[in-house]
Design a protein around this motif. Sequence first.
Motif, PDB file in Angstrom:
ATOM      1  N   LEU A 138       0.846  -1.193   0.000  1.00 20.09           N
ATOM      2  CA  LEU A 138       0.000   0.000   0.000  1.00 20.09           C
ATOM      3  C   LEU A 138       0.881   1.242   0.000  1.00 20.09           C
ATOM      4  O   LEU A 138       1.057   1.884   1.020  1.00 20.09           O
ATOM      5  N   ASN A 166      -6.895   6.029  -4.867  1.00 20.40           N
ATOM      6  CA  ASN A 166      -6.511   7.185  -4.057  1.00 20.40           C
ATOM      7  C   ASN A 166      -5.033   7.164  -3.777  1.00 20.40           C
ATOM      8  O   ASN A 166      -4.576   6.628  -2.792  1.00 20.40           O
ATOM      9  N   VAL A 274      -9.310  -6.903   3.310  1.00 21.65           N
ATOM     10  CA  VAL A 274      -9.771  -6.386   4.599  1.00 21.65           C
ATOM     11  C   VAL A 274     -11.269  -6.651   4.760  1.00 21.65           C
ATOM     12  O   VAL A 274     -11.730  -7.045   5.828  1.00 21.65           O
ATOM     13  N   LEU A 394     -17.352  -0.864   8.755  1.00 18.19           N
ATOM     14  CA  LEU A 394     -16.441  -1.636   7.924  1.00 18.19           C
ATOM     15  C   LEU A 394     -17.161  -2.730   7.170  1.00 18.19           C
ATOM     16  O   LEU A 394     -16.736  -3.180   6.123  1.00 18.19           O
TER      17      LEU A 394
ATOM     18  N   PHE B   6       0.549  -0.431   8.144  1.00 15.59           N
ATOM     19  CA  PHE B   6      -0.612  -1.035   7.493  1.00 15.59           C
ATOM     20  C   PHE B   6      -0.407  -2.538   7.355  1.00 15.59           C
ATOM     21  O   PHE B   6      -1.292  -3.331   7.681  1.00 15.59           O
ATOM     22  N   LEU B  10      -2.633  -5.514   8.991  1.00 18.56           N
ATOM     23  CA  LEU B  10      -3.342  -6.515   8.188  1.00 18.56           C
ATOM     24  C   LEU B  10      -2.978  -7.919   8.664  1.00 18.56           C
ATOM     25  O   LEU B  10      -3.821  -8.808   8.777  1.00 18.56           O
ATOM     26  N   ALA B  41      -9.163  -3.959  11.760  1.00 18.97           N
ATOM     27  CA  ALA B  41      -9.910  -3.750  10.516  1.00 18.97           C
ATOM     28  C   ALA B  41     -10.180  -2.267  10.304  1.00 18.97           C
ATOM     29  O   ALA B  41     -10.056  -1.750   9.195  1.00 18.97           O
ATOM     30  N   ALA B  42     -10.511  -1.578  11.396  1.00 15.92           N
ATOM     31  CA  ALA B  42     -10.778  -0.148  11.292  1.00 15.92           C
ATOM     32  C   ALA B  42      -9.522   0.596  10.854  1.00 15.92           C
ATOM     33  O   ALA B  42      -9.568   1.478   9.999  1.00 15.92           O
ATOM     34  N   CYS B  44      -6.952  -0.621   9.151  1.00 14.40           N
ATOM     35  CA  CYS B  44      -6.657  -0.953   7.745  1.00 14.40           C
ATOM     36  C   CYS B  44      -7.526  -0.123   6.811  1.00 14.40           C
ATOM     37  O   CYS B  44      -7.052   0.443   5.837  1.00 14.40           O
ATOM     38  N   ASN B  45      -8.818  -0.062   7.116  1.00 12.56           N
ATOM     39  CA  ASN B  45      -9.724   0.704   6.263  1.00 12.56           C
ATOM     40  C   ASN B  45      -9.374   2.174   6.237  1.00 12.56           C
ATOM     41  O   ASN B  45      -9.436   2.820   5.208  1.00 12.56           O
ATOM     42  N   LYS B  47      -6.412   3.454   6.645  1.00  7.91           N
ATOM     43  CA  LYS B  47      -5.222   3.635   5.826  1.00  7.91           C
ATOM     44  C   LYS B  47      -5.551   3.534   4.337  1.00  7.91           C
ATOM     45  O   LYS B  47      -5.006   4.261   3.525  1.00  7.91           O
ATOM     46  N   LEU B  48      -6.464   2.616   4.021  1.00  7.89           N
ATOM     47  CA  LEU B  48      -6.805   2.426   2.605  1.00  7.89           C
ATOM     48  C   LEU B  48      -7.521   3.650   2.029  1.00  7.89           C
ATOM     49  O   LEU B  48      -7.427   3.938   0.859  1.00  7.89           O
ATOM     50  N   ASN B  49      -8.244   4.331   2.886  1.00  7.86           N
ATOM     51  CA  ASN B  49      -9.027   5.470   2.378  1.00  7.86           C
ATOM     52  C   ASN B  49      -8.322   6.798   2.578  1.00  7.86           C
ATOM     53  O   ASN B  49      -8.825   7.833   2.202  1.00  7.86           O
TER      54      ASN B  49
END
Lengths: 446, 76
Positions: A138, A166, A274, A394, B6, B10, B41-42, B44-45, B47-49
Amino acid sequence: MELFGEKRILTVTQLTGLIRGVLEENFEHVWVEGEISNLAMPASGHLYFTLKDAGAQLRCVMFRASTRALKFKPRDGMGLIVRGRLTVYDQRGDYQLLVEYLEPRGLGALQMAFIQLKERLAKEGLFAEEHKRPIPRLPRRIGIVTSATGAAIHDILTVLNRRFANLEILLYPVRVQGEGAAAEIAGAIRDFNRLGMADVLIVGRGGGSLEDLWAFNEEEVARAIHQSRIPVISAVGHEVDFTIADFVADLRAPTPSAAAELVVRSKSELVAEVDSLSHRLLQAIDRRLAELGGEVQVLSRSLKDPTLLLGHLAQRVDDLAGRLTLACRGGEERRRHLVQVLVNRLRLQNPEVEVERGRELLLGLTNRAERAMERRLENAREGIAFSAGKLEALSPLATLARGYAIANLLPEGTVIRQSSQLAAGDRLSLRFSKGSALCRVDSCED
Amino acid sequence: MAVEKFETSLKKLEEVVKKLEGGELSLEDSLKAFEEGVRQAAFCNKKLNEAEQRVEMLLKQKDGSFGKVPFRLDDE
């Protein structure tokens, strides 16, 4: 001038000068092919060699100014095609070819240079697997070293825009062909490292001829990639083009578009990963709670009738003994004997007496245990409801829809997990699957 | 570095899920594991966004420092 009509006497210098004039005038621009021998390159930087074939030899010299343009290193025995002009070296009375350009026979000069540099760098270990840095899954910032007007940046951005990735992209514009391109590319890689401006670098350009791609075959670029602490993805030309940069890079993308695909694909894969883990997490806790609930029921039933429990225990002892024997079957006699001893000892420790003694206590505890287990399970369910509320963001599962509600203490919004957090008169917001309600606490109990 | 965080997160999430799926944990530990999983999970999400799409071009100044300008393709 009439040389042969009457007896005219020339000095050696004069004659040599005349010969030189004739040669230089008539052999001003010749191409010759032959094999190199007696190659010498003294400190002056000039290159001296003899070009020969089966029937003759030709002395050649290439001055330093011309050798500087050479991409490859001539060696004894190599077949060459050379271009130059004939002249005479007066002091020795030798005629020689002043070489302006040479290339290997058979292979082009660039191909030869490519093969030689590749061999040398491979020997030095620049392509070794253990030097390859992993590409981050990432990357936050992607550094791109290419031309600001070329096909590569166009292709890369087209792919990235299409996928709505993004990502932060930092383009370091460089010339990707021609004089000085290699130095600019190498400099950009070093600058990215010096300033720590990216998590991964894409270095490349669109397709072109071998000459066009040449900067990516230069040693300076190879060294910069090798020394980069930031992982480098090479993306030069088309699928079929392999450059030195590709061999040194941590990962070779066949084209610039492919490099971009690589980066975004890894990102969408991560999103899916995820999501799937979150889903499994929820399923696992649901299943686990159901199992534990089942165990509580089984236990409470057994507790009501200790003889049943006793029966189970006895059966387990037999079962374990049986498995132990089975596991040791085929072993030595001594081991079998040991098993027998162990089995006997297990039997001696039959829990019957203990259970008999504890029967009353057990019966007394049964109700309390049952209540305690139920309460714990209830607490657990509340805990799940709370966590599921968090997971809602999530997970696609609308956990609240299963009938749970979240109680938030107002005005801070603290989530309530036990009644001791509350006092009479507190105001709560209860959130349901649809909507919420404002409540006031009348009283609290443990 | 954020990137490493991250990947660690994960990995932790994956371990927690596997542990929970193993079905060996006590009630208490199951809940702890679940909460840990939700936290990871929160993260990771998040970081992904996190990163916004932004394309910039570096401009090297005379003094060796760098300026950034937004970069657009000509045909956009």
